[in-house]
Design a protein around this motif. Structure first.
Motif, mmCIF file in Angstrom:
data_model
loop_
_atom_site.group_PDB
_atom_site.id
_atom_site.type_symbol
_atom_site.label_atom_id
_atom_site.label_comp_id
_atom_site.label_asym_id
_atom_site.label_seq_id
_atom_site.Cartn_x
_atom_site.Cartn_y
_atom_site.Cartn_z
ATOM 1 N N UNK A 204 -2.343 -1.175 -3.630
ATOM 2 C CA UNK A 204 -3.670 -0.228 -3.795
ATOM 3 C C UNK A 204 -1.999 1.510 -3.388
ATOM 4 N N UNK A 205 -2.733 2.129 -2.737
ATOM 5 C CA UNK A 205 -2.164 3.403 -2.648
ATOM 6 C C UNK A 205 -3.207 4.081 -2.191
ATOM 7 N N UNK A 206 -2.880 5.188 -1.342
ATOM 8 C CA UNK A 206 -3.310 6.406 -0.752
ATOM 9 C C UNK A 206 -3.351 7.984 -2.071
ATOM 10 N N UNK A 207 -4.685 8.422 -2.571
ATOM 11 C CA UNK A 207 -4.516 9.597 -3.331
ATOM 12 C C UNK A 207 -5.369 9.958 -3.005
ATOM 13 N N UNK A 208 -5.301 11.238 -3.768
ATOM 14 C CA UNK A 208 -5.935 12.766 -3.692
ATOM 15 C C UNK A 208 -6.930 12.638 -4.944
ATOM 16 N N UNK A 209 -6.751 11.694 -6.078
ATOM 17 C CA UNK A 209 -6.795 12.407 -7.181
ATOM 18 C C UNK A 209 -7.525 10.706 -7.829
ATOM 19 N N UNK A 210 -8.794 10.405 -7.528
ATOM 20 C CA UNK A 210 -9.431 9.456 -7.825
ATOM 21 C C UNK A 210 -9.381 9.295 -9.187
ATOM 22 N N UNK A 211 -9.613 8.037 -10.119
ATOM 23 C CA UNK A 211 -9.877 7.733 -10.843
ATOM 24 C C UNK A 211 -11.339 7.712 -11.581
ATOM 25 N N UNK B 229 2.717 3.240 10.853
ATOM 26 C CA UNK B 229 2.177 4.525 11.366
ATOM 27 C C UNK B 229 2.132 6.222 10.302
ATOM 28 N N UNK B 230 3.141 5.828 8.817
ATOM 29 C CA UNK B 230 2.819 6.882 7.826
ATOM 30 C C UNK B 230 1.229 7.373 7.128
ATOM 31 N N UNK B 231 1.071 5.444 7.861
ATOM 32 C CA UNK B 231 -0.649 5.795 7.046
ATOM 33 C C UNK B 231 -1.037 6.723 7.601
ATOM 34 N N UNK C 163 -4.366 14.420 4.585
ATOM 35 C CA UNK C 163 -3.422 14.240 3.492
ATOM 36 C C UNK C 163 -4.392 13.186 2.654
ATOM 37 N N UNK C 164 -4.505 13.032 2.890
ATOM 38 C CA UNK C 164 -4.976 11.697 1.476
ATOM 39 C C UNK C 164 -6.450 11.131 2.283
ATOM 40 N N UNK C 165 -7.163 11.466 0.868
ATOM 41 C CA UNK C 165 -8.523 10.974 1.987
ATOM 42 C C UNK C 165 -9.117 9.355 1.504
ATOM 43 N N UNK C 166 -8.783 8.968 0.335
ATOM 44 C CA UNK C 166 -9.065 7.574 -0.491
ATOM 45 C C UNK C 166 -7.792 6.621 -0.870
ATOM 46 N N UNK C 167 -8.832 5.262 -1.090
ATOM 47 C CA UNK C 167 -7.481 4.107 -1.345
ATOM 48 C C UNK C 167 -7.721 3.730 -2.414
ATOM 49 N N UNK C 168 -7.030 3.926 -3.240
ATOM 50 C CA UNK C 168 -7.295 3.519 -5.035
ATOM 51 C C UNK C 168 -6.989 2.261 -4.579
ATOM 52 N N UNK C 169 -6.692 0.915 -5.589
ATOM 53 C CA UNK C 169 -7.042 -0.545 -5.565
ATOM 54 C C UNK C 169 -6.075 0.068 -7.138
ATOM 55 N N UNK C 170 -5.468 -0.895 -7.693
ATOM 56 C CA UNK C 170 -4.466 -1.542 -8.818
ATOM 57 C C UNK C 170 -4.662 -2.547 -9.209
ATOM 58 N N UNK C 171 -6.297 -2.262 -10.391
ATOM 59 C CA UNK C 171 -6.434 -3.836 -11.320
ATOM 60 C C UNK C 171 -6.348 -4.069 -11.868
ATOM 61 N N UNK C 172 -6.072 -4.480 -12.669
ATOM 62 C CA UNK C 172 -5.542 -5.762 -13.854
ATOM 63 C C UNK C 172 -7.757 -6.190 -14.206
ATOM 64 N N UNK C 173 -8.443 -5.945 -14.321
ATOM 65 C CA UNK C 173 -9.961 -6.353 -15.239
ATOM 66 C C UNK C 173 -9.548 -7.268 -16.175
ATOM 67 N N UNK D 127 0.509 -1.129 -0.177
ATOM 68 C CA UNK D 127 0.173 0.009 -0.119
ATOM 69 C C UNK D 127 1.404 1.360 0.211
ATOM 70 N N UNK D 128 0.802 2.269 -1.185
ATOM 71 C CA UNK D 128 1.831 3.051 -1.290
ATOM 72 C C UNK D 128 1.247 4.828 -1.422
ATOM 73 N N UNK D 129 2.117 5.341 -1.578
ATOM 74 C CA UNK D 129 1.572 6.998 -1.898
ATOM 75 C C UNK D 129 1.184 7.496 -2.691
#
Length: 384
Positions: free
Chosen positions: A145-152, A103-105, A113-123, A70-72
């Protein structure tokens, strides 16, 4: 990392009123997705099951056992870990992930600083190439997955309705309810609130469905469901009719075999004899037709090069039509020239054959066209 090509489905992540971050979060749910960069794709329950299966099999996991990262901001290995995905499971039409926060998350969420979790998925429409097996393409793979403020995708259901951490130990509840949304103007609704309304369409009035622009989609869904039900009913009926016909045929066959056995009859031999009898009858009919036409050729009534056509016409006719056709051929005058030349047709010029209405009617009676009759008359007209 192959995250640059993956679909990124996004969920809102918030702390509970006690300040705790969720230990399980929704990553994907079924539906049809429309995205500006990755195109259109669908997610079904079977797709979710397959994705969970790939995770359990260790696809894209270090040593096949480590949690997924789970990244940024989708930075992959260039980002420190904010959380880790320990397990995936399907709950109805949704995929849930069991998460351990670093702790960082926790700090990133608590500081807003971040509001969303975005999963990285290959359909299924965008297969994933397995780095462990060259050339192997896998459908429905979660790679992290990652923390993001720019959800797709911005219309997925939030993880929970309570407020996120905002100012230290104080947390203000913001429970999302239909009553609160109904009190707002349509233009004031957020994407999350619109998504919430869409998921609770069954609780809205007809007027509200129209106001929120959900009426057309609801009618389309009903029409699609009705069409699917009708197609299923038709398919089930066809299958049932086929099964009933096969059962009836099998029952009749069993009764016939039982009767034959009771009478001491060898049914298979009887069927073989019947087939042999039909073949013998067909051969006899063919022999009779050949003999009749050969006699007509010998008498000059039919040209020798029309013998095969004449035999075919006779075999294609039966009963009164066969009798009428033979009578027609027999009524043709004998042609000495054809008789002498054995129907060779040498030195003959092309002549026009005229078919009278009476001859056409006669041809119709025994099931043949005027062209068929012309084939017999031509021999006479060409030899004169």
């Amino acid at each position: 990392m192959k995250t640059s090509k993956s679909i990124r489905l996004t969920q809102r992540v918030q702390a509970s009123v006690s300040g705790e971050l969720p230990q399980e979060i929704e990553l994907i749910h079924t539906g049809s997705w429309r995205t500006p960069w990755h195109g259109d794709f669908d997610v079904t329950e079977a797709d979710i099951d397959e994705a969970v299966g790939h995770f359990d099999a260790g696809v894209y996991r270090v040593r096949g056992t480590e949690p997924l990262p789970g990244t940024l901001d989708h930075l992959g290995g260039d980002s420190p870990a904010a959380f880790r995905i320990n397990a995936l499971r399907r709950a109805g039409d949704r995929m849930l992930a069991a998460i351990d926060w670093t702790t960082l998350g926790k700090e990133k969420i608590e500081r807003d600083e971040y509001r969303y979790i975005s999963v990285e998925f290959y359909p299924a429409s965008m297969p994933f190439e397995n780095p462990e097996v060259e050339g192997e393409m896998l459908k429905n793979v979660v790679t992290g997955a990652t923390l993001t403020n720019d959800p797709l995708l911005k219309k997925l259901k939030p993880v929970m309705a309570s407020a996120r951490a905002g100012d230290g130990d104080k947390h203000k509840g913001e429970t999302m309810t239909l009553e609160e949304i109904r009190a707002k103007q349509v233009a004031e609704l957020t994407d999350e609130e619109k998504a919430f309304l869409a998921e609770h369409k069954s609780e809205l009035t007809a007027e509200e469905l129209k106001t929120y622009g959900l009426e057309e989609d609801d009618e389309a869904a009903k029409a699609a469901a009705a069409k699917e039900a009708a197609e299923k009913e038709a398919a089930d009926k066809e299958a049932a009719d086929k099964a009933a016909a096969e059962a009836q045929e099998a029952e009749a066959s069993q009764k016939l075999e039982a009767s034959a056995k009771k009478l001491g009859i060898d049914l298979k031999q009887l069927q073989a004899d019947a087939k042999a009898g039909r073949e013998a009858k067909e051969q006899l009919a063919k022999n009779e037709a050949v003999q009749f036409v050969q006699a007509s050729v010998a008498s000059g009534r039919v040209k020798s090069d029309q013998q095969d056509n004449a035999v075919s016409l006779l075999l294609a006719s039966s009963g009164k039509h066969r009798t009428a056709l033979e009578a027609f051929i027999t009524s043709l005058p004998e042609n000495p020239m054809l008789k002498a030349e054995a129907g060779s047709g040498k030195g003959e010029a092309e002549t026009e054959v005229v078919i009278t209405d009476e001859e056409k009617d006669l041809g119709s009676d025994f099931g043949n066209s005027a062209e068929d009759i012309a084939a017999f008359k031509k021999a006479q007209s060409e030899s004169k």
